[in-house]
Design a protein around this motif. Sequence first.
Motif, PDB file in Angstrom:
ATOM      1  N   ALA A 228      -1.226  52.621  59.031  1.00  0.00           N
ATOM      2  CA  ALA A 228      -0.378  52.015  60.062  1.00  0.00           C
ATOM      3  C   ALA A 228      -1.212  51.490  61.221  1.00  0.00           C
ATOM      4  N   MET A 231      -2.863  48.118  60.622  1.00  0.00           N
ATOM      5  CA  MET A 231      -1.932  46.988  60.717  1.00  0.00           C
ATOM      6  C   MET A 231      -1.800  46.533  62.169  1.00  0.00           C
ATOM      7  N   THR A 293       5.536  50.753  59.435  1.00  0.00           N
ATOM      8  CA  THR A 293       4.700  49.779  58.735  1.00  0.00           C
ATOM      9  C   THR A 293       5.525  49.002  57.715  1.00  0.00           C
ATOM     10  N   LEU A 312       5.608  52.743  66.368  1.00  0.00           N
ATOM     11  CA  LEU A 312       4.375  53.114  65.681  1.00  0.00           C
ATOM     12  C   LEU A 312       3.468  53.929  66.591  1.00  0.00           C
ATOM     13  N   THR A 354      -8.763  51.044  55.231  1.00  0.00           N
ATOM     14  CA  THR A 354      -7.585  50.302  55.700  1.00  0.00           C
ATOM     15  C   THR A 354      -7.918  49.126  56.607  1.00  0.00           C
ATOM     16  N   ALA A 358      -6.309  45.585  55.720  1.00  0.00           N
ATOM     17  CA  ALA A 358      -5.372  44.910  56.623  1.00  0.00           C
ATOM     18  C   ALA A 358      -5.824  43.487  56.929  1.00  0.00           C
ATOM     19  N   ALA A 371       1.550  44.360  55.113  1.00  0.00           N
ATOM     20  CA  ALA A 371       2.456  45.441  55.531  1.00  0.00           C
ATOM     21  C   ALA A 371       2.962  46.229  54.335  1.00  0.00           C
ATOM     22  N   ALA A 375       2.052  50.152  53.836  1.00  0.00           N
ATOM     23  CA  ALA A 375       3.178  51.095  53.837  1.00  0.00           C
ATOM     24  C   ALA A 375       3.188  51.945  52.565  1.00  0.00           C
TER      25      ALA A 375
END
Length: 435
Positions: A228, A231, A293, A312, A354, A358, A371, A375
């Motif tokens: 998350a 992102m 997310t 978030l 990540t 992303a 996303a 997620a």
Amino acid sequence: MLAILADRTYRHLFAAQIIALVGTGLATVALGLLAYDLTGERAGAVLGTALAIKMVAYVGVAPIASAFAERVRRRVMLVALDLVRAGVAVFLPFVTEVWQVYCLIFVLQAASAAFTPAFQATIPDVLPDEKDYTRALSLSRLAYDLESVVSPMLAAALLTLVSFHNLFAGTVIGFLASAALVLTVALPSPKPSRPRGIYDRMTRGIRIYLATPRLRGLLAVNLAVAAAGAMVIVNTVVYVQAAFALGERATAIALMSFGGGSMVAALMLPGLLEKIPDRTAVLTGAALLGAGTLAAVALDAYYVLLPLWFLLGLGYSLAQTPSGRLLRRSSNPEDRPALFAAQFALSHACWLVTYPLAGWVGAAFGLPAAAIILALLAAVAIGFALLVWPVEDPEIIEHAHDDLPEDHPHLGGSRRRHAHAFVIDDLHTGWPERK
């Protein structure tokens, strides 16, 4: 919460943390704008790569630094690393090529990889009472959120007067001020109970970490947090300036919204953690991150982004802030630097996955695809955490010592089976089986 600032040592350390993080926050905003200035709509991919390099430095350097940290006085180590970071930050405003960004980020973050775990491991030694330490964790979370709230706000104001290149000067000032404050206090430096080889020192924290069920669950939560968080951190500038065609100040405000949610959760946590277990708070935060997310798949307007980023931020703080309590509870004082370094390295290994995910997926297939993938990754991580982290997780555990003689000092005259606060160490190399 503020009563713990009566402790002079902690007060100076907290002030050093705030000042350094404000400077770091200015650099974070400036780095995103620099990436957009150099590459335009591919800024997400460039920033994702730069942050992945940062994670490589964190993952590789932290365990090595912890192995040698016991040979250096903690205050000397922290001050020297602040000075290194200030020296590197001096060069950031003069970057004109993407590869230069990558090189400077690696050197800067290698110093941070040595600094941060040593700093974090110092706080439970300065504040041994658990309630005081919990308040310190919340204050620390608030300090980290300055990077997402006060720093972007300050950046937005400064950008009306100067170019974003000048924001890097704040980073230099922050590190120098942090070093000066650390110099004003004496810091505890617990020593190991016995001499250890270099390999043992390098791997000890990770071995303790992976042998402790609650920390294996925490590692899975770290992956959900990273999914998350990546992102938000990587793609905010792309959402705001490319998708919504807004300016630099709108980017700063969006990051401020995320930090605002995190600050609200941090203020709630000291009271909340007196009523609910750490596990409940951490997994609730992770669930908010996963849901938020997934909701970003349909994100189509700036006015929707702001409350979603706030949500978030709430989940981010709920999931992360109690981790220090879990690490403190799972280690002896002499093993805390190694365990905090393990948390630092392993959690940032998750970000190493990540961050580029992303950035690259967002650049190649669009933000909704990024996303969806992030997620799903968060959902798998949360499921694993629920599986490996027992609901019943007592601190005091009854266990047997069939390998020790009856007159061993650890048994204290009791039989081979006894109960105490259980952590992995030289006498307890595996977790007792649940009955």
